[in-house]
Design a protein around this motif. Structure first.
Motif, PDB file in Angstrom:
ATOM      1  N   ILE A 104      -2.815   1.887  -4.318  1.00  0.00           N
ATOM      2  CA  ILE A 104      -2.379   3.250  -4.029  1.00  0.00           C
ATOM      3  C   ILE A 104      -3.507   4.004  -3.336  1.00  0.00           C
ATOM      4  CG2 ILE A 104      -1.785   5.459  -5.087  1.00  0.00           C
ATOM      5  CD1 ILE A 104      -0.154   3.906  -7.075  1.00  0.00           C
ATOM      6  N   VAL A 105      -3.157   4.674  -2.231  1.00  0.00           N
ATOM      7  CA  VAL A 105      -4.150   5.474  -1.509  1.00  0.00           C
ATOM      8  C   VAL A 105      -3.832   6.941  -1.756  1.00  0.00           C
ATOM      9  CG1 VAL A 105      -5.134   6.017   0.739  1.00  0.00           C
ATOM     10  CG2 VAL A 105      -4.312   3.696   0.261  1.00  0.00           C
ATOM     11  N   LEU A 106      -4.824   7.694  -2.235  1.00  0.00           N
ATOM     12  CA  LEU A 106      -4.635   9.127  -2.449  1.00  0.00           C
ATOM     13  C   LEU A 106      -5.495   9.885  -1.451  1.00  0.00           C
ATOM     14  CD1 LEU A 106      -4.868   9.274  -6.347  1.00  0.00           C
ATOM     15  CD2 LEU A 106      -2.816   9.545  -4.980  1.00  0.00           C
ATOM     16  N   ILE A 107      -4.871  10.785  -0.676  1.00  0.00           N
ATOM     17  CA  ILE A 107      -5.625  11.532   0.325  1.00  0.00           C
ATOM     18  C   ILE A 107      -5.676  12.997  -0.090  1.00  0.00           C
ATOM     19  CG2 ILE A 107      -5.837  12.092   2.763  1.00  0.00           C
ATOM     20  CD1 ILE A 107      -3.852   9.761   3.293  1.00  0.00           C
ATOM     21  N   ASP A 108      -6.908  13.476  -0.249  1.00  0.00           N
ATOM     22  CA  ASP A 108      -7.089  14.891  -0.558  1.00  0.00           C
ATOM     23  C   ASP A 108      -7.308  15.611   0.765  1.00  0.00           C
ATOM     24  OD1 ASP A 108      -7.823  17.353  -1.533  1.00  0.00           O
ATOM     25  OD2 ASP A 108      -9.876  16.736  -1.993  1.00  0.00           O
ATOM     26  N   SER A 109      -6.282  16.362   1.211  1.00  0.00           N
ATOM     27  CA  SER A 109      -6.394  16.937   2.551  1.00  0.00           C
ATOM     28  C   SER A 109      -6.647  18.432   2.481  1.00  0.00           C
ATOM     29  CB  SER A 109      -5.114  16.670   3.344  1.00  0.00           C
ATOM     30  OG  SER A 109      -4.159  17.628   3.022  1.00  0.00           O
ATOM     31  N   ALA A 110      -7.123  18.976   3.639  1.00  0.00           N
ATOM     32  CA  ALA A 110      -7.326  20.418   3.709  1.00  0.00           C
ATOM     33  C   ALA A 110      -5.982  21.105   3.662  1.00  0.00           C
ATOM     34  CB  ALA A 110      -8.049  20.768   4.998  1.00  0.00           C
ATOM     35  N   ARG A 155      -0.358  14.053   6.220  1.00  0.00           N
ATOM     36  CA  ARG A 155       1.102  13.952   6.083  1.00  0.00           C
ATOM     37  C   ARG A 155       1.644  12.813   6.946  1.00  0.00           C
ATOM     38  NH1 ARG A 155       5.070  18.988   5.946  1.00  0.00           N
ATOM     39  NH2 ARG A 155       6.418  17.295   5.249  1.00  0.00           N
ATOM     40  N   HIS A 156       1.037  12.689   8.166  1.00  0.00           N
ATOM     41  CA  HIS A 156       1.501  11.660   9.094  1.00  0.00           C
ATOM     42  C   HIS A 156       1.302  10.265   8.521  1.00  0.00           C
ATOM     43  CE1 HIS A 156       1.681   9.138  12.697  1.00  0.00           C
ATOM     44  NE2 HIS A 156       2.445  10.110  13.213  1.00  0.00           N
ATOM     45  N   ALA A 157       0.188  10.106   7.816  1.00  0.00           N
ATOM     46  CA  ALA A 157      -0.135   8.781   7.278  1.00  0.00           C
ATOM     47  C   ALA A 157       0.631   8.468   5.998  1.00  0.00           C
ATOM     48  CB  ALA A 157      -1.632   8.694   7.019  1.00  0.00           C
ATOM     49  N   ALA A 158       1.078   9.529   5.286  1.00  0.00           N
ATOM     50  CA  ALA A 158       1.505   9.320   3.894  1.00  0.00           C
ATOM     51  C   ALA A 158       2.943   8.816   3.782  1.00  0.00           C
ATOM     52  CB  ALA A 158       1.365  10.630   3.128  1.00  0.00           C
ATOM     53  N   ASP A 159       3.182   7.987   2.737  1.00  0.00           N
ATOM     54  CA  ASP A 159       4.550   7.636   2.345  1.00  0.00           C
ATOM     55  C   ASP A 159       5.160   8.776   1.549  1.00  0.00           C
ATOM     56  OD1 ASP A 159       4.364   4.970   3.345  1.00  0.00           O
ATOM     57  OD2 ASP A 159       3.073   4.532   1.630  1.00  0.00           O
ATOM     58  N   LEU A 160       4.304   9.498   0.864  1.00  0.00           N
ATOM     59  CA  LEU A 160       4.765  10.594   0.010  1.00  0.00           C
ATOM     60  C   LEU A 160       3.734  11.708   0.085  1.00  0.00           C
ATOM     61  CD1 LEU A 160       6.665  11.612  -2.377  1.00  0.00           C
ATOM     62  CD2 LEU A 160       4.885  10.714  -3.865  1.00  0.00           C
ATOM     63  N   THR A 161       4.223  12.930   0.326  1.00  0.00           N
ATOM     64  CA  THR A 161       3.306  14.055   0.320  1.00  0.00           C
ATOM     65  C   THR A 161       3.567  14.895  -0.917  1.00  0.00           C
ATOM     66  OG1 THR A 161       3.470  14.078   2.709  1.00  0.00           O
ATOM     67  CG2 THR A 161       2.380  15.953   1.656  1.00  0.00           C
ATOM     68  N   LEU A 221      -7.554   3.841  -3.762  1.00  0.00           N
ATOM     69  CA  LEU A 221      -8.477   4.321  -2.735  1.00  0.00           C
ATOM     70  C   LEU A 221      -8.278   5.822  -2.614  1.00  0.00           C
ATOM     71  CD1 LEU A 221     -10.473   3.872  -0.409  1.00  0.00           C
ATOM     72  CD2 LEU A 221      -8.531   3.361   1.069  1.00  0.00           C
ATOM     73  N   ALA A 222      -9.347   6.578  -2.895  1.00  0.00           N
ATOM     74  CA  ALA A 222      -9.266   8.036  -2.779  1.00  0.00           C
ATOM     75  C   ALA A 222     -10.012   8.443  -1.522  1.00  0.00           C
ATOM     76  CB  ALA A 222      -9.877   8.692  -4.010  1.00  0.00           C
ATOM     77  N   MET A 248       0.851  -1.192   0.000  1.00  0.00           N
ATOM     78  CA  MET A 248       0.000   0.000   0.000  1.00  0.00           C
ATOM     79  C   MET A 248       0.887   1.242   0.000  1.00  0.00           C
ATOM     80  SD  MET A 248      -3.201   0.864   2.428  1.00  0.00           S
ATOM     81  CE  MET A 248      -2.460   0.413   3.968  1.00  0.00           C
ATOM     82  N   PHE A 249       0.656   2.069  -1.000  1.00  0.00           N
ATOM     83  CA  PHE A 249       1.448   3.286  -1.137  1.00  0.00           C
ATOM     84  C   PHE A 249       0.515   4.468  -0.898  1.00  0.00           C
ATOM     85  CE2 PHE A 249       3.687   6.384  -4.077  1.00  0.00           C
ATOM     86  CZ  PHE A 249       4.808   6.539  -3.276  1.00  0.00           C
ATOM     87  N   ILE A 250       0.799   5.211   0.192  1.00  0.00           N
ATOM     88  CA  ILE A 250      -0.123   6.268   0.584  1.00  0.00           C
ATOM     89  C   ILE A 250       0.431   7.627   0.164  1.00  0.00           C
ATOM     90  CG2 ILE A 250      -1.365   7.317   2.510  1.00  0.00           C
ATOM     91  CD1 ILE A 250      -0.909   4.628   4.014  1.00  0.00           C
ATOM     92  N   VAL A 251      -0.340   8.333  -0.630  1.00  0.00           N
ATOM     93  CA  VAL A 251       0.084   9.637  -1.135  1.00  0.00           C
ATOM     94  C   VAL A 251      -0.887  10.689  -0.642  1.00  0.00           C
ATOM     95  CG1 VAL A 251       0.594  10.998  -3.178  1.00  0.00           C
ATOM     96  CG2 VAL A 251       0.972   8.528  -3.212  1.00  0.00           C
ATOM     97  N   ALA A 252      -0.345  11.713   0.041  1.00  0.00           N
ATOM     98  CA  ALA A 252      -1.199  12.809   0.490  1.00  0.00           C
ATOM     99  C   ALA A 252      -1.018  13.986  -0.444  1.00  0.00           C
ATOM    100  CB  ALA A 252      -0.827  13.202   1.909  1.00  0.00           C
ATOM    101  N   LEU A 253      -2.127  14.626  -0.853  1.00  0.00           N
ATOM    102  CA  LEU A 253      -2.021  15.825  -1.671  1.00  0.00           C
ATOM    103  C   LEU A 253      -2.324  17.026  -0.796  1.00  0.00           C
ATOM    104  CD1 LEU A 253      -3.068  13.444  -3.783  1.00  0.00           C
ATOM    105  CD2 LEU A 253      -2.753  15.377  -5.320  1.00  0.00           C
ATOM    106  N   CYS A 254      -1.313  17.863  -0.585  1.00  0.00           N
ATOM    107  CA  CYS A 254      -1.439  19.004   0.312  1.00  0.00           C
ATOM    108  C   CYS A 254      -1.078  20.275  -0.429  1.00  0.00           C
ATOM    109  CB  CYS A 254      -0.470  18.861   1.489  1.00  0.00           C
ATOM    110  SG  CYS A 254      -0.877  17.536   2.601  1.00  0.00           S
ATOM    111  N   SER A 255      -1.313  21.385   0.262  1.00  0.00           N
ATOM    112  CA  SER A 255      -0.825  22.656  -0.268  1.00  0.00           C
ATOM    113  C   SER A 255      -0.807  23.664   0.848  1.00  0.00           C
ATOM    114  CB  SER A 255      -1.716  23.147  -1.400  1.00  0.00           C
ATOM    115  OG  SER A 255      -2.937  23.580  -0.867  1.00  0.00           O
ATOM    116  N   THR A 256      -0.020  24.695   0.660  1.00  0.00           N
ATOM    117  CA  THR A 256       0.006  25.745   1.663  1.00  0.00           C
ATOM    118  C   THR A 256      -0.894  26.899   1.251  1.00  0.00           C
ATOM    119  OG1 THR A 256       1.944  26.663   0.583  1.00  0.00           O
ATOM    120  CG2 THR A 256       2.331  25.200   2.456  1.00  0.00           C
ATOM    121  N   CYS A 257      -1.382  26.873   0.030  1.00  0.00           N
ATOM    122  CA  CYS A 257      -2.310  27.896  -0.419  1.00  0.00           C
ATOM    123  C   CYS A 257      -3.615  27.212  -0.785  1.00  0.00           C
ATOM    124  CB  CYS A 257      -1.803  28.608  -1.667  1.00  0.00           C
ATOM    125  SG  CYS A 257      -0.163  29.264  -1.498  1.00  0.00           S
TER     126      CYS A 257
END
Lengths: 867, 246
Positions: free
Chosen positions: B117-123, B134-140, B34-35, B1-10
């Motif tokens: 692959i798990v993709l997380i759309d975060s605030a 970020r804590h959960a992700a292998d890659l942010t 898994l999204a 399982m490869f967990i990817v978080a999608l983040c941003s500062t803006c």
């Protein structure tokens, strides 16, 4: 009165060609011939049904009523429709094919029958494995036992000498020839460099046998003109034999040098001055070169670019200032380009000098790819890269062979330079090269004694003990010469310059060169002396046909069984050795076109090397209207006429005057026929095809982004590009017409490594899955980016030869034959055209004279005057 | 399982759009995807073609959250954020403050194949949701616009992170006709050659048009530049996954 069928059908055919609707009416014939020629698409007589029309068209039957023709087409000469040819439109559709079909089909059919039969005779084995085994043996001999190697070498030389000098009667020679031919056909199938060497040896064996036999048994000629001409022919043959031998030596093992990586820190990278000499070329041509040079990947503080303007034009000075490059002029134009470069050397200081003709656009990677060797080898004084042309040269354009047949220069840049490189005898070619300043100044700058300053400079460097290198990676590209006359002019200059060097600084004399360096330089110079031998070959059979002179004292059968192996085996070996860079028999065409023109300059330069002046190669123009260059082809038309008469006389000799030696007559006739074909091909080059585009488009597929007015962006690929616009290939499911219409404003984005550059453009053509774009007025910065995203790309010329068919000797012969025929057709056509045009105008004049009282304007003026 | 978080500062840089696009692209390549929507705005569903979802990650307790998942036509398993009451949302944020590994634990108990692959759309960061992702992700994967604001955010991130191995920058909405965008892209590529993806996602009206039509961009405009770019990023993710797996 009834006419024989053949004449009748021929008459009907011509009637159809001329659109004579009532063949019985002489008036109509005259009318159509001289007064009002109709250019209708030639149509065979109206056949009774569509089926017959289609069938006859498919099979190439001209007159459907002629039974014998049907039989001929169906059983013996199946139609082979050639792919559509660009220049075909000037001939009536199908007319050309119908005439050449019998010949081409004949060759194809013969080959189809002989090919498989011959290949059955050649042993089938695992060729790559066999070749690997041969290589292993060779390595064992070469490395482990140097003594054995020498013994074998001496034995082989002895054996070779014995084999090439042993006299044989015709049967023995025939068997021997068949055997080495069979051997060559087998070796040809083995991959690798060693079998290529073996093929060369086999070919040399046949050639040495031939030349030995010629020297020892055929020169016993009766005193007088035939003795003189006989020795002349023999000298010409010795010349070709020598060039063949030296050519094999020169390309024994191409070095195929690879680039050397530069050190990672910029501090060790040397400073480079880029020289772009110009004299009379338009600014448009030089802009792209300057912009591309500015985009070369090199530390900016270590790269300086200079325009060396011998034309001293204000416009150029302004341009240099605007774009931020140096501009150097001098008060005089002494020694042309060489003098220009030498003057610039005194004004600059960079450790290295890169030289580009003003129309050679470098890629961004030029310096990074080339400079590595200078850092690795401190003795290296010059590195040359190939000259590549993205526009078709006159041969390619007029014969429609662009991207199909390797052009004239490719043999040199693809193979010979790489072969020279092995012996450290790479030439400087005047452009697309880097030279180390120190050694260059040591020899007194670029050589000024001859008109080929480039080759002479390299020779001087080599004499001083410096090495020169060749890197066969296309890192710049330019425009080919525009017209045949300009092309020939350039070659004349090369030929003259080489002859001058041969006289003034002969590579066989003087100090500082190794034996093989001397050979390489000499062969490249000898090549330009091919004019006289070529003219001798083109006229030699006429000595017999016209005057009955025997200039080879032997029987025809002997000539055949000695000369044919010599010709066939050298064709096989050369096809293997240089097939990728020169297709079989094309050398004859290239050489024949030049032969007449380089003969005089080389001879004069040999006698008086200081005679004459430098001429600049014209580039960047275009042939506005198609025309036939009569001036250029005059000598060849004369030769054709001589040969044509020769054939006429030859037929007379065959039937009456020399009926006792039919073999000799037939042999001379065949030779003349071959000459006629080559001459025809040479003539067909003189028929200049029209050029339409001002900016040459380069076919290349790179990704691009197309942004439409509504904000949508599409991922597409380019089809071609030029500095004026580009063509996009849209994916199949997208219709160009729905996407955009002519006049729409779009943006197109190309990438340049990690940079993206967008250019404003307008749609000029939307057709199915193609979109033609024309750039809007670009700013200087955008123009620079455009050059750097297109012609300056590191990968711009990587796939330049993709999709080109491989060389097949018989295919090459077939194509040259068909070119020859086309040449004659073109002459006849031009003659007919000018004849009918002239007669037409005369006739019109007469008609006007008679009809003028009735013409309305005249009438009205009369009426007015009466009132 | 490869967990990817999608983040941003803006805000508004297209996290949700890119998450939806990437998960569709990966799903179409035949991967298990898994999204997860970890943004209280709860908009990922809309981009995946499933609208107005009130049950989801934030409204379920324990391990029942997978029961709120949906399967899209592209083969993507999707867990919405849900539409919790203000109290529930507040409690969840308190929970996240106490235990940043809240999401990681839930994911680790999941029966999901290794190559999935798990993709997380975060605030947007800084937020509890973003930190949890970020804590959960292998890659942010940090998204940004080609403008000074986003590049400043990237700069702070690359200076602030101990390791650059588990973060990556992706520029979205790049318009090459704009000088600023071109320069920003060039700068980002040269400044962070290993961290910044060499291929950005270009501005393309087709993205918004596809959303308006309720279609995936890959159905709506196959040859759109944005679709091509998303495919490229998806391939890059797969390569990255196989490299980390090795």
């Amino acid at each position: 009165m009834t006419l024989p069928t053949a004449i009748r059908s021929a008459l009907l055919f011509f009637a159809a060609q001329l659109a004579v609707t009532i063949p019985n009416s002489p008036r109509q014939w005259l009318w159509r011939l001289f007064i009002k020629p109709v250019c209708l698409p030639s149509r065979p007589l109206n056949p009774p049904s569509r089926l017959i029309a289609r069938l006859s068209r498919k099979l190439g039957v001209i007159d459907y009523r002629d039974t014998s023709e049907w039989v001929l087409r169906l059983l013996f000469l199946p139609s082979h429709r050639a792919a559509s040819e660009a220049n075909e439109t000037e001939l009536a559709p199908g007319f050309f094919e119908r005439l050449t079909q019998p010949l081409t089909s004949f060759v194809t059919v013969i080959w189809e029958h002989i090919g498989p039969a011959a290949s059955r005779l050649i042993p089938h084995t695992d060729y790559p494995a066999f070749s690997a085994r041969l290589n292993r043996w060779a390595e064992v001999v070469a490395i482990k036992h140097p003594f054995v190697q020498w013994v074998l070498l001496i034995l082989a030389t002895l054996l070779f000498t014995v084999a090439s000098t042993t006299p044989m009667n015709w049967a023995e020679q025939l068997v021997f020839s068949l055997f080495i031919w069979w051997l060559a056909l087998f070796i040809r199938r083995l991959p690798g460099n060693l079998p290529t060497l073996m093929l060369m040896i086999v070919s040399l064996l046949a050639s040495c046998r031939y030349i030995w036999w010629r020297a020892t048994t055929t020169l016993d000629l009766e005193p007088g003109p035939s003795l003189f001409l006989g020795f002349l022919l023999f000298a010409a043959e010795c010349y070709t034999w020598l060039v063949l031998l030296l050519g094999y030596l020169q390309t024994l093992r191409p070095l195929n040098r690879k680039p050397v990586a530069l050190p990672t820190g910029f501090s060790d990278w040397p400073t480079v001055d880029v020289f772009i000499p110009t004299y009379n070329e338009p600014l448009k041509v030089i802009r792209a070169t300057v912009f591309a040079a500015q985009g070369m990947d090199w530390p900016q503080e270590k790269l300086r670019i200079f325009i060396l303007d011998d034309g001293r034009r204000e416009q150029f000075r302004e341009f240099a200032e605007t774009v931020g490059v140096g501009y150097i002029i001098r008060p005089d134009n002494f020694h042309a380009k060489a003098g220009n470069l030498n003057h610039a050397l005194t004004k600059t200081t960079g450790e290295f000098v890169a030289i580009f003709d003003c129309d050679h656009i470098p890629t961004r990677s030029f310096l990074q790819v080339g400079m590595g060797w200078f850092l690795k080898d401190p003795n290296c004084a010059m590195l040359q890269t190939p000259h590549h042309f993205f526009s078709p040269d006159p041969f390619e354009r007029n014969l429609d062979t662009f991207k199909r047949v390797p052009n004239e220069g490719e043999l040199f840049y693809g193979l010979i330079q790489d072969g020279n490189d092995l012996w450290n005898a790479t030439f400087f070619c005047g452009s697309c090269a880097i030279i180390r300043r120190g050694p260059l100044e040591e020899i007194g700058g670029i050589a000024i004694e001859t008109v080929t300053e480039d080759a002479h400079t390299a020779l001087k460097l080599n004499r001083r003990g410096y090495s020169t290198a060749y890197l066969n990676i296309t890192q710049a590209a330019g425009l080919a010469t525009e017209s045949l006359s300009a092309h020939i002019g350039q070659r004349i200059r090369w030929a003259r310059g080489m002859a001058q060097i041969f006289r003034l600084d002969n590579p066989f004399l003087g100090k500082g060169l190794s034996f093989f360096q001397r050979l390489c330089y000499s062969n490249s110079m000898l090549h330009f002396f091919s004019g006289i031998p070529r003219l001798i070959f083109l006229t030699a059979p006429l000595c017999y046909l016209w005057f009955g002179m025997h200039i080879i004292n032997t029987e025809a059968i002997y000539i055949l069984i000695y000369a044919l192996p010599h010709i066939v085996l050298s064709s096989i070996a050369n096809s293997r050795n240089q097939g990728a860079h020169r297709h079989s028999f094309w050398g004859e065409v290239y050489e024949s076109v030049l032969a007449w023109y380089i003969t005089l300059p080389t001879t004069v330069a040999l006698l008086n090397p200081h005679f004459g002046k430098f001429n600049v190669t014209a580039k960047g123009g275009l042939v506005a209207e198609k025309f036939f260059d009569w001036t250029i082809s005059k000598p060849y038309i004369l030769l054709v006429a001589l040969n044509f008469l020769g054939i006429g006389v030859g037929i007379g000799r065959l039937l009456w005057w020399n009926a006792y030696e039919p073999g000799t007559v037939l042999l001379n006739l065949a030779w003349t026929l071959f000459n006629m074909i080559i001459l025809g091909a040479a003539i067909s080059v003189a028929s200049e095809a029209r050029q339409v585009r001002v900016n040459h488009r380069v076919a290349i597929r790179v990704p691009a982004i197309l942004q439409l007015g509504d904000g949508r962006a599409l991922h597409v690929y380019t089809q071609d590009y030029s500095l004026g616009g580009l063509g996009l290939a849209l994916p199949e499911e997208i219709s160009a017409t729905e996407l955009a219409k002519a006049g729409d404003k779009v943006w197109v984005t190309l990438d340049r490594g990690d940079q993206e550059c967008a250019f404003p453009a307008r749609v000029v053509m939307a057709n199915k899955s193609q979109l033609g774009l024309q750039f809007d007025e670009l700013s200087i910065a955008d123009e620079r980016r455009l050059v750097q995203c297109t012609f300056g790309r590191a990968d711009a010329w990587i796939g330049k030869n993709d999709g080109r068919p491989n060389d097949k000797p018989l295919e090459g012969f077939r194509e040259v034959c068909s070119l020859g025929l086309r040449g004659y057709l073109r002459i006849f056509q031009r003659i007919r055209q000018s004849l009918t045009n002239n007669l037409h105008s005369v006739a019109q004049h007469i008609v006007e004279k008679f009809e003028s009282p009735a013409s309305p304007t005249h009438l009205s003026s009369k009426v007015i005057s009466r009132l | 399982m490869f967990i990817v978080a999608l983040c941003s500062t803006c805000g508004g840089v297209g996290r949700t759009t890119v998450t939806a696009g990437l998960s569709s692209a990966l799903g179409r390549k035949g991967r298990r995807v898994l999204a997860i929507d970890l943004d209280p705005q709860n908009m990922l569903g809309l981009h995946l073609g499933i609208n107005l979802l009130s049950d989801g990650l934030a409204t379920s307790s324990g391990d029942t959250w997978m029961e709120t998942s949906w399967r899209t036509s592209d083969g993507v398993d999707f867990v919405p954020f849900g539409n919790p009451s203000a109290d529930v949302a507040w409690q969840l944020e308190v929970e996240l403050k106490r235990d940043p590994g809240w999401l990681s634990q839930r994911l680790s108990r999941l029966d999901f194949p290794d190559e999935g692959i798990v993709l997380i759309d975060s605030a947007r960061l800084p937020s509890r949701w973003g930190e949890a992702a970020r804590h959960a992700a292998d890659l942010t994967l940090f998204l940004g616009h080609p403008d000074p604001g986003s590049l400043g955010g990237f700069d702070a991130l690359s200076r602030g992170s101990k390791s650059q191995d588990n973060i990556a920058f992706l520029l979205n909405d790049v318009d090459p006709t704009r000088t600023l965008h071109r320069d920003a892209l060039l700068l980002a590529r040269n400044r962070w050659p290993d961290t910044c993806l060499q291929y950005p996602i270009h501005r393309d009206e087709a993205v918004a048009e596809a959303l308006a039509h309720g279609q995936s961009i890959f159905d709506y405009a196959t040859r759109a530049q944005a679709a091509h770019d998303l495919q490229g990023v998806a391939t890059w993710l797969l390569n990255r996954h196989s490299m980390t797996a090795r």
